[in-house]
Design an enzyme around this catalytic site. Sequence first.
Site, PDB file in Angstrom:
ATOM      1  N   LYS A 136       0.781  -1.195  -0.038  1.00  0.00           N
ATOM      2  CA  LYS A 136       0.118   0.069   0.023  1.00  0.00           C
ATOM      3  C   LYS A 136       0.921   1.314  -0.050  1.00  0.00           C
ATOM      4  O   LYS A 136       0.767   2.240  -0.715  1.00  0.00           O
ATOM      5  CB  LYS A 136      -1.002  -0.031   1.283  1.00  0.00           C
ATOM      6  N   GLN A 145      -4.425  -1.590   9.491  1.00  0.00           N
ATOM      7  CA  GLN A 145      -4.650  -2.870   8.865  1.00  0.00           C
ATOM      8  C   GLN A 145      -5.144  -3.707   9.851  1.00  0.00           C
ATOM      9  O   GLN A 145      -4.767  -3.923  11.034  1.00  0.00           O
ATOM     10  CB  GLN A 145      -3.005  -3.128   8.708  1.00  0.00           C
ATOM     11  N   ASP A 187     -10.877   3.413   3.991  1.00  0.00           N
ATOM     12  CA  ASP A 187     -11.118   1.847   3.953  1.00  0.00           C
ATOM     13  C   ASP A 187     -12.894   1.729   3.706  1.00  0.00           C
ATOM     14  O   ASP A 187     -13.451   0.670   3.280  1.00  0.00           O
ATOM     15  CB  ASP A 187     -10.869   1.101   4.917  1.00  0.00           C
TER      16      ASP A 187
END
Length: 283
Positions: free
Chosen positions: A53, A97, A120
Amino acid sequence: MSAQLISGVALSEQLRAEIAQRTAVLSAAGKQPGLAVILVGDDPASQVYVRNKVKACADVGFHSILEKYDAQLSEQALLERIASLNADPAIHGILVQMPLPKHIDSTRVIEAISTRKDVDGFSVLSAGELASGLPGFQPCTPYGCMKMIASTGIDLRGKHAVVIGRSNTVGKPMALMLLQANATVTICHSATADLAWHTRQADVVVAAVGRRNMLTADMVKPGAIVIDVGMNRDDAGKLCGDVDFAGVREVASHITPVPGGVGPMTITMLLMNTLEAAERLHP
Ligand code: NAP
């Protein structure tokens, strides 16, 4: 007849070029998009995901920070760090994460991220916005699937879509996005009776289960679009999806491969959400 491949690699390349262009415009005006990625603990798969990422951010010209914390980090310390990133004007997106260590309540952490930085799209508010048809952040994996379906040029109006899987991060938002695009949507799950009966009616099938070969050629209507979200390992340890690719590609009109399908699109849509977060803040 063999189905056309929908390559997530090729589509990602196109979209990332567009993201890089829009980023250059923002950066020239002193508004470079910024993403903060937080990793708690040393899960090997998560280490790879966060590295990819951050690299993807650098490739399109984003500012990014990667913060790695020991697995013992307290929930309070994590919440405080998120609060300071919420207030940081150089950061437009915050990604924590998953999975987090067991002593940390992941729902509390997700809800602590500012809605304006929830790239997200996992917060309850973002889910509510999607369900209500309001603009907001769409979860990256189903958002990527929608881009892949759009790339076929086939209009979803009047089409029947079957989503297999009902997780909050993939199946449910996928179904809502298909609905928003005017498809008629069926959601299947582990308690569905006669899954094959449902999938055989579908013009579009999205498999998001996590079980290899769970969608076989006899379960697919000729000419259907098949999107394979699953990430599994075959007997040789090779990455594979939920779809029996060799069989289904002989029946479908379009199909996504694994690897090289939905996976690369997920990171691309994270970049898109972060770019959009920056553009919304600096219209
Ligand atoms: P999940 O939370 O485990 O959800 C799996 C879903 O599949 C559940 O809704 C479950 O039903 C359903 N299911 C299980 N067995 C079934 C069966 N026999 N028939 C029909 N439905 C069944 O998984 P997830 O997070 O949504 O992820 C799904 C897959 O996508 C995994 O392989 C994951 O690794 C992959 N994934 C890939 C990406 C990517 O970027 N490529 C991103 C995210 C996820 P119940 O609700 O009834 O249990």
